[in-house]
Design a protein around this motif. Structure first.
Motif, short mmCIF file in Angstrom:
data_model
loop_
_atom_site.label_atom_id
_atom_site.label_comp_id
_atom_site.label_asym_id
_atom_site.label_seq_id
_atom_site.Cartn_x
_atom_site.Cartn_y
_atom_site.Cartn_z
N PRO A 1 0.81 -1.22 0.00
CA PRO A 1 0.00 0.00 0.00
C PRO A 1 0.84 1.28 0.00
O PRO A 1 1.95 1.30 0.53
CB PRO A 1 -0.78 -0.12 1.32
CG PRO A 1 0.06 -0.96 2.21
CD PRO A 1 0.78 -1.92 1.31
N SER A 2 0.30 2.31 -0.62
CA SER A 2 0.89 3.65 -0.53
C SER A 2 0.11 4.39 0.55
O SER A 2 -1.10 4.57 0.41
CB SER A 2 0.72 4.40 -1.86
OG SER A 2 1.33 3.68 -2.89
N TYR B 1 8.45 5.25 -8.64
CA TYR B 1 7.76 3.98 -8.36
C TYR B 1 8.36 2.81 -9.14
O TYR B 1 8.62 1.75 -8.56
CB TYR B 1 6.27 4.17 -8.69
CG TYR B 1 5.50 2.89 -8.86
CD1 TYR B 1 5.27 2.05 -7.78
CD2 TYR B 1 5.00 2.51 -10.11
CE1 TYR B 1 4.57 0.87 -7.94
CE2 TYR B 1 4.30 1.33 -10.28
CZ TYR B 1 4.10 0.51 -9.19
OH TYR B 1 3.42 -0.67 -9.34
N ARG C 1 -2.11 -7.07 -8.54
CA ARG C 1 -2.41 -5.63 -8.46
C ARG C 1 -3.57 -5.31 -9.40
O ARG C 1 -4.00 -6.16 -10.18
CB ARG C 1 -1.17 -4.81 -8.81
CG ARG C 1 -0.45 -5.23 -10.06
CD ARG C 1 0.53 -4.17 -10.56
NE ARG C 1 1.76 -4.09 -9.81
CZ ARG C 1 2.98 -4.20 -10.36
NH1 ARG C 1 3.11 -4.42 -11.66
NH2 ARG C 1 4.06 -4.07 -9.63
N VAL D 1 9.83 -0.33 -7.05
CA VAL D 1 9.04 -1.56 -6.94
C VAL D 1 9.82 -2.76 -7.47
O VAL D 1 9.78 -3.86 -6.89
CB VAL D 1 7.66 -1.35 -7.64
CG1 VAL D 1 7.75 -1.49 -9.14
CG2 VAL D 1 6.62 -2.27 -7.10
N LEU E 1 -2.66 -0.85 -13.52
CA LEU E 1 -1.19 -0.84 -13.50
C LEU E 1 -0.58 -1.71 -14.61
O LEU E 1 0.65 -1.87 -14.66
CB LEU E 1 -0.66 -1.28 -12.12
CG LEU E 1 -0.81 -0.20 -11.03
CD1 LEU E 1 -0.47 -0.77 -9.65
CD2 LEU E 1 0.07 1.02 -11.29
N GLU F 1 4.75 1.53 0.59
CA GLU F 1 5.35 2.32 -0.47
C GLU F 1 5.19 3.82 -0.16
O GLU F 1 4.34 4.51 -0.71
CB GLU F 1 4.75 1.91 -1.82
CG GLU F 1 4.97 0.41 -2.03
CD GLU F 1 5.00 -0.06 -3.47
OE1 GLU F 1 5.79 -0.97 -3.77
OE2 GLU F 1 4.24 0.46 -4.29
#
Ligand code: GLU
Length: 314
Positions: free
Chosen positions: A11-12, A188, A206, A192, A210, A44
């Motif tokens: 999660p952000s 990102y 996800r 990642v 994305l 994140e």
């Protein structure tokens, strides 16, 4: 012993988790746990303007309310920590060094990019050959003016293809994309991949918004000559107006939903139904849902919430 099956949810912490975030976390968990794998929780929190202090602890509590658990994470440590991206700079620096041969400084501002008549559509950051040429032509002037560059990775000449476990064969034109922003923040795509590699993640679940980003990440795996994890992209959950849920547009968070008195079993039943795992939306426990899960049963269509579904107004 470390399981070779390693999944994660990342999660952000820009706000509470909305229903779509929670549904993705749930499938990531089910996909890993249904095959006895280890589950990792990674936060994140790189974007210091958007990520808020104290939010990741709330996100963890939201996931626990749903019944999810994890073997490694910021609250419990693990062999592949730290589990907060803000503490992993050395991994990102090391990866940037490996990618040096394909990296160029980019001096263009958003305004410069807008001067180009037509931005190439479909590229993940709208940055193709014309943008590269403009950057080169303005470079001397920009350096003289003291402008800090971002670092951009040169994209491939051809589209990047990969296989998605649910959505089948995929191919995207990627273009050039940022690895390190002009303000010094890691992007990102780089973070990642650096983390999924270092944490030995074998499968990534996800949202299908994305998919183009995944193509950029597959390109990074190819340059690094490392195998990419298996990908499973989920069609999104849409609100009653057919729009995607978002923290910014004020979609209800799990925390708020919990306060309405809705039980996590009812929510799990709704998720199971919206995913194609259950014919009717009826309450069920997480262990029951785990026995129902198989990736072949997942729906390939987005699910649009009906007005008032779950008794919620948003
Ligand atoms: N941090 C991203 C998000 O919250 C997820 C990225 C990923 O799964 O790779 O949307």
């Amino acid at each position: 012993m470390i399981s070779p099956i390693r999944g994660r949810y990342a999660p952000s912490p820009t706000g509470g988790l909305h229903l779509g975030n929670a549904r993705t976390a749930l499938v990531a968990w089910l996909h890993t746990r249904s095959r006895g794998g280890s589950f990792v929780l990674r936060v994140e929190d790189l974007d210091s303007l958007r990520c808020k202090k104290g939010v990741f602890e709330i996100n963890l509590a939201e996931l626990r309310w749903l019944g999810l658990d994890w073997d490694e994470g910021p609250d419990r440590g693990g062999d592949f920590g730290p589990y907060l991206q803000s503490l992993r700079t050395e991994y990102y620096q090391a990866m940037l060094e490996k990618l040096q041969p394909w990296v160029s400084p980019c001096y263009l501002s958003r305004k410069d990019l807008q001067t180009l008549a037509s931005a190439p559509h479909g590229l993940i950051e709208g940055y193709g050959l014309a943008e590269r040429a403009l950057n080169e032509s303005l470079q001397t002037e920009k350096i003289a003016s003291g402008k800090q560059p971002s670092l951009r990775l040169r994209g491939p000449q051809t589209s990047v293809a990969f296989e998605d476990l649910l959505m089948g064969p995929q191919a995207f034109d990627v273009g050039d994309f940022v690895l390190l922003r002009a303000d010094g923040e890691w992007a990102y795509q780089l973070a990642v991949v650096a983390d999924d590699l270092a944490m030995q993640i074998s499968e990534v679940v996800r949202g299908d918004d994305l998919l183009p980003s995944t193509a950029a990440q597959v390109w990074l795996y190819q340059l690094l000559q490392r195998p990419a994890p298996q990908f499973l992209h989920l069609p999104l959950l849409l609100d009653a107006q057919g729009m995607r849920l978002s923290k910014r547009s004020g979609s209800l968070t799990l925390n708020e939903i919990q306060k309405t008195g809705l039980s996590s079993e009812r929510l799990l039943g709704f998720f199971a139904h919206s995913l194609g795992l259950l014919a009717q939306s009826e309450p069920l426990s997480l262990p029951e849902l785990l026995t129902l899960y198989s990736p072949e049963k997942l729906s390939r269509e987005p699910y649009q919430l009906r007005p008032g579904e779950l008794g919620l107004s948003a």
